[in-house]
Scaffold this active site. Structure first.
Site, PDB file in Angstrom:
ATOM      1  N   CYS A   1      13.739  -6.566   2.332  1.00 15.43           N
ATOM      2  CA  CYS A   1      13.635  -5.095   2.267  1.00 15.43           C
ATOM      3  C   CYS A   1      14.472  -4.397   3.347  1.00 15.43           C
ATOM      4  O   CYS A   1      14.806  -3.225   3.201  1.00 15.43           O
ATOM      5  CB  CYS A   1      12.181  -4.660   2.373  1.00 15.43           C
ATOM      6  SG  CYS A   1      11.154  -5.298   1.038  1.00 15.43           S
TER       7      CYS A   1
ATOM      8  N   ASN B   1       8.623  -0.242  -4.915  1.00 19.18           N
ATOM      9  CA  ASN B   1       9.371  -0.927  -3.864  1.00 19.18           C
ATOM     10  C   ASN B   1      10.537  -1.690  -4.491  1.00 19.18           C
ATOM     11  O   ASN B   1      10.335  -2.714  -5.139  1.00 19.18           O
ATOM     12  CB  ASN B   1       8.424  -1.882  -3.113  1.00 19.18           C
ATOM     13  CG  ASN B   1       9.094  -2.549  -1.923  1.00 19.18           C
ATOM     14  OD1 ASN B   1      10.318  -2.565  -1.813  1.00 19.18           O
ATOM     15  ND2 ASN B   1       8.292  -3.103  -1.038  1.00 19.18           N
TER      16      ASN B   1
ATOM     17  N   HIS C   1      12.390   2.894   3.970  1.00 20.84           N
ATOM     18  CA  HIS C   1      12.261   1.939   2.874  1.00 20.84           C
ATOM     19  C   HIS C   1      10.980   2.303   2.120  1.00 20.84           C
ATOM     20  O   HIS C   1       9.931   2.530   2.724  1.00 20.84           O
ATOM     21  CB  HIS C   1      12.186   0.523   3.433  1.00 20.84           C
ATOM     22  CG  HIS C   1      11.672  -0.464   2.449  1.00 20.84           C
ATOM     23  ND1 HIS C   1      12.209  -0.586   1.189  1.00 20.84           N
ATOM     24  CD2 HIS C   1      10.656  -1.362   2.517  1.00 20.84           C
ATOM     25  CE1 HIS C   1      11.550  -1.529   0.543  1.00 20.84           C
ATOM     26  NE2 HIS C   1      10.597  -2.005   1.320  1.00 20.84           N
TER      27      HIS C   1
HETATM   28  N1  ACO Z   1      -5.781  -3.398  -8.274  1.00 23.52           N
HETATM   29  C1  ACO Z   1      -7.074  -3.406  -7.965  1.00 23.52           C
HETATM   30  N2  ACO Z   1      -7.560  -4.045  -6.906  1.00 23.52           N
HETATM   31  C2  ACO Z   1      -6.692  -4.697  -6.117  1.00 23.52           C
HETATM   32  C3  ACO Z   1      -5.324  -4.735  -6.379  1.00 23.52           C
HETATM   33  C4  ACO Z   1      -4.873  -4.054  -7.509  1.00 23.52           C
HETATM   34  N3  ACO Z   1      -3.577  -4.009  -7.858  1.00 23.52           N
HETATM   35  N4  ACO Z   1      -4.718  -5.457  -5.425  1.00 23.52           N
HETATM   36  C5  ACO Z   1      -5.655  -5.862  -4.583  1.00 23.52           C
HETATM   37  N5  ACO Z   1      -6.871  -5.420  -4.998  1.00 23.52           N
HETATM   38  C6  ACO Z   1      -8.174  -5.630  -4.390  1.00 23.52           C
HETATM   39  C7  ACO Z   1      -8.243  -6.898  -3.576  1.00 23.52           C
HETATM   40  O1  ACO Z   1      -8.519  -8.011  -4.422  1.00 23.52           O
HETATM   41  C8  ACO Z   1      -9.398  -6.607  -2.652  1.00 23.52           C
HETATM   42  O2  ACO Z   1     -10.594  -6.791  -3.375  1.00 23.52           O
HETATM   43  P1  ACO Z   1     -11.902  -7.420  -2.636  1.00 23.52           P
HETATM   44  O3  ACO Z   1     -12.232  -6.470  -1.533  1.00 23.52           O
HETATM   45  O4  ACO Z   1     -12.883  -7.476  -3.733  1.00 23.52           O
HETATM   46  O5  ACO Z   1     -11.446  -8.767  -2.145  1.00 23.52           O
HETATM   47  C9  ACO Z   1      -9.260  -5.107  -2.387  1.00 23.52           C
HETATM   48  O6  ACO Z   1      -8.426  -4.594  -3.446  1.00 23.52           O
HETATM   49  C10 ACO Z   1      -8.643  -4.782  -1.037  1.00 23.52           C
HETATM   50  O7  ACO Z   1      -7.472  -5.586  -0.859  1.00 23.52           O
HETATM   51  P2  ACO Z   1      -6.483  -5.386   0.359  1.00 23.52           P
HETATM   52  O8  ACO Z   1      -5.342  -6.313   0.196  1.00 23.52           O
HETATM   53  O9  ACO Z   1      -7.249  -5.444   1.654  1.00 23.52           O
HETATM   54  O10 ACO Z   1      -6.051  -3.862   0.076  1.00 23.52           O
HETATM   55  P3  ACO Z   1      -5.169  -2.911   0.964  1.00 23.52           P
HETATM   56  O11 ACO Z   1      -5.876  -1.648   1.190  1.00 23.52           O
HETATM   57  O12 ACO Z   1      -4.600  -3.627   2.147  1.00 23.52           O
HETATM   58  O13 ACO Z   1      -3.977  -2.564  -0.019  1.00 23.52           O
HETATM   59  C11 ACO Z   1      -1.702  -3.217  -0.373  1.00 23.52           C
HETATM   60  C12 ACO Z   1      -3.168  -3.608  -0.514  1.00 23.52           C
HETATM   61  C13 ACO Z   1      -1.445  -2.022  -1.254  1.00 23.52           C
HETATM   62  C14 ACO Z   1      -0.843  -4.392  -0.816  1.00 23.52           C
HETATM   63  C15 ACO Z   1      -1.396  -2.855   1.080  1.00 23.52           C
HETATM   64  O14 ACO Z   1      -1.900  -3.842   1.943  1.00 23.52           O
HETATM   65  C16 ACO Z   1       0.054  -2.683   1.326  1.00 23.52           C
HETATM   66  O15 ACO Z   1       0.715  -1.866   0.753  1.00 23.52           O
HETATM   67  N6  ACO Z   1       0.629  -3.421   2.280  1.00 23.52           N
HETATM   68  C17 ACO Z   1       2.008  -3.338   2.590  1.00 23.52           C
HETATM   69  C18 ACO Z   1       2.694  -4.371   1.870  1.00 23.52           C
HETATM   70  C19 ACO Z   1       4.035  -3.969   1.369  1.00 23.52           C
HETATM   71  O16 ACO Z   1       4.326  -2.857   1.071  1.00 23.52           O
HETATM   72  N7  ACO Z   1       4.879  -4.959   1.269  1.00 23.52           N
HETATM   73  C20 ACO Z   1       6.148  -4.787   0.703  1.00 23.52           C
HETATM   74  C21 ACO Z   1       7.159  -5.589   1.368  1.00 23.52           C
HETATM   75  S1  ACO Z   1       7.180  -5.298   3.077  1.00 23.52           S
HETATM   76  C22 ACO Z   1       7.592  -3.758   3.192  1.00 23.52           C
HETATM   77  O17 ACO Z   1       8.298  -3.355   2.334  1.00 23.52           O
HETATM   78  C23 ACO Z   1       7.071  -2.963   4.302  1.00 23.52           C
END
Ligand code: ACO
Length: 326
Positions: free
Chosen positions: A116, A283, A253
């Site tokens: 990224c 993304n 980004h």
């Molecule tokens: N739909 C519904 N529920 C979901 C989904 C989905 N698509 N994905 C995860 N969940 C659930 C999980 O299973 C979990 O359930 P549980 O509590 O029963 O176990 C719950 O949601 C919470 O999961 P988390 O992973 O803790 O959720 P979070 O609030 O952290 O959000 C996310 C997840 C959106 C991926 C977030 O962490 C994020 O955006 N992180 C940054 C990652 C990113 O953008 N990476 C891209 C590359 S790096 C960069 O570009 C910066």
């Protein structure tokens, strides 16, 4: 002040493949909902490349638009750098395929792999050629087919990514060595290989011989993103000799709306200065910055002469930022 050569961005173009995949459509594939995706990420839809479109095809379209904006033709290009993590083939480099498809003359062409952060790395690398007089007209491209790396049973990742490409034409321009100069004024690049487990693809040529799927510990990546990006933004501003508050537009980004807002809040940046396309592009990894720049130029927000700061973080971990006066 003494004259200096600057790497000036003279044209910007973006390309998105035709197919739009909505959150509702994804909810039919994995256990998710439009509401969850919007609330946690800000994403409403993403574009997906057609089965017969390779990443070089997206790159070529973006490059053609950037060339038109700069008033240049493929015959002018002597350097092509493509930032991508999803190449057509293991080799040759996508940049050489783009060179052939555009009909550019023999010159320098290679890829940069920083996921990224790839576009920030590629632009800083191009500066090493352009600002030393080694390139008269460069194409710097970010292009990705991230949907090809998805595990469509993993709802934590497959809802986040999309396909697309963006390109800059970069040419040398004489400056005064002052912050009023047009061009790339400063940058900061970082990598920390100890954080590989947070975000990687579980396949590769020299390990299991597979393309693999993207794996991510999303909440850990999120935590590092805000801290790391903020540090790089401050460092790039210092490298350029400006204050963060001098910047007219921030082009992050486009990973997650909450990361964009977290960085803006941490640095005291007015949210109206932050360009966000994550809702409609999702993304697109290395393509997201030039795509967002193209969007904000096309809609008239970003004007010539304005100071723009671009920043990113991605797998590696890698991260960085660039300060550019358009
Ligand atoms: N739909 C519904 N529920 C979901 C989904 C989905 N698509 N994905 C995860 N969940 C659930 C999980 O299973 C979990 O359930 P549980 O509590 O029963 O176990 C719950 O949601 C919470 O999961 P988390 O992973 O803790 O959720 P979070 O609030 O952290 O959000 C996310 C997840 C959106 C991926 C977030 O962490 C994020 O955006 N992180 C940054 C990652 C990113 O953008 N990476 C891209 C590359 S790096 C960069 O570009 C910066």
């Amino acid at each position: 002040m003494s004259k200096v050569l600057r790497s000036v961005v003279t044209g910007v173009g973006g390309y998105l493949p035709d197919e739009i995949v909505t959150n509702e459509a994804l909810a039919k594939v994995v256990d998710t909902s439009d509401e969850w995706i919007r609330e946690r990420t800000g994403i409403r839809q993403r574009h997906r490349a057609a089965p017969d479109q390779a990443v070089s095809d997206l790159a070529v379209e973006a490059a053609r638009r950037a060339l038109a904006a700069a008033g240049k033709t493929p015959a002018d290009i002597d350097l092509i750098i493509v930032a991508t993590t999803t190449p057509d083939l293991t080799f040759p480099a996508v940049a050489t395929i783009v060179q052939r498809k555009l009909g550019c003359p023999v010159g320098i062409a290679f890829d940069v792999q920083a996921v990224c952060s790839g576009f920030v790395y590629a632009l800083s690398t191009a500066d090493g050629f352009v600002a030393r007089g080694r390139s008269k007209c460069a194409l710097v491209i970010g292009a990705e087919t991230m949907t090809r790396l998805m595990d469509w049973t993993d709802r934590g990742t497959c809802v986040l990514f999309g396909d697309g490409a963006g390109a800059f034409v970069v040419e040398p321009g004489e400056g005064e060595g002052a912050i009023s100069d047009r061009g790339l004024l400063g940058f900061a690049l970082r990598a920390d290989g100890t954080k590989q487990d947070l975000l990687y693809v579980d396949g590769g040529v020299s390990t299991n011989g597979l393309v693999g799927h993207l794996r991510m510990q999303g909440n850990q990546v999120f935590r590092h993103a805000v801290v790391n990006i903020s540090e790089a933004v401050v460092a790039a501003a210092a490298d350029a000799g400006i204050a963060v508050s001098d910047v007219d537009w921030f082009i992050p980004h486009q990973a997650n709306q909450r990361i964009l807002e977290g960085v803006a809040k941490r640095l005291g940046i007015d949210e109206t200065k932050v360009v966000s396309t994550v809702a409609i592009h999702a993304n697109t990894s290395a393509a997201s910055i030039p795509l967002a720049m193209a969007t904000a130029i096309e809609d008239g927000r970003i004007q010539p002469g304005q100071l723009v700061l671009v920043e990113a973080m991605g797998g590696g971990l890698t991260w960085g930022a660039c300060v550019i006066r358009l």
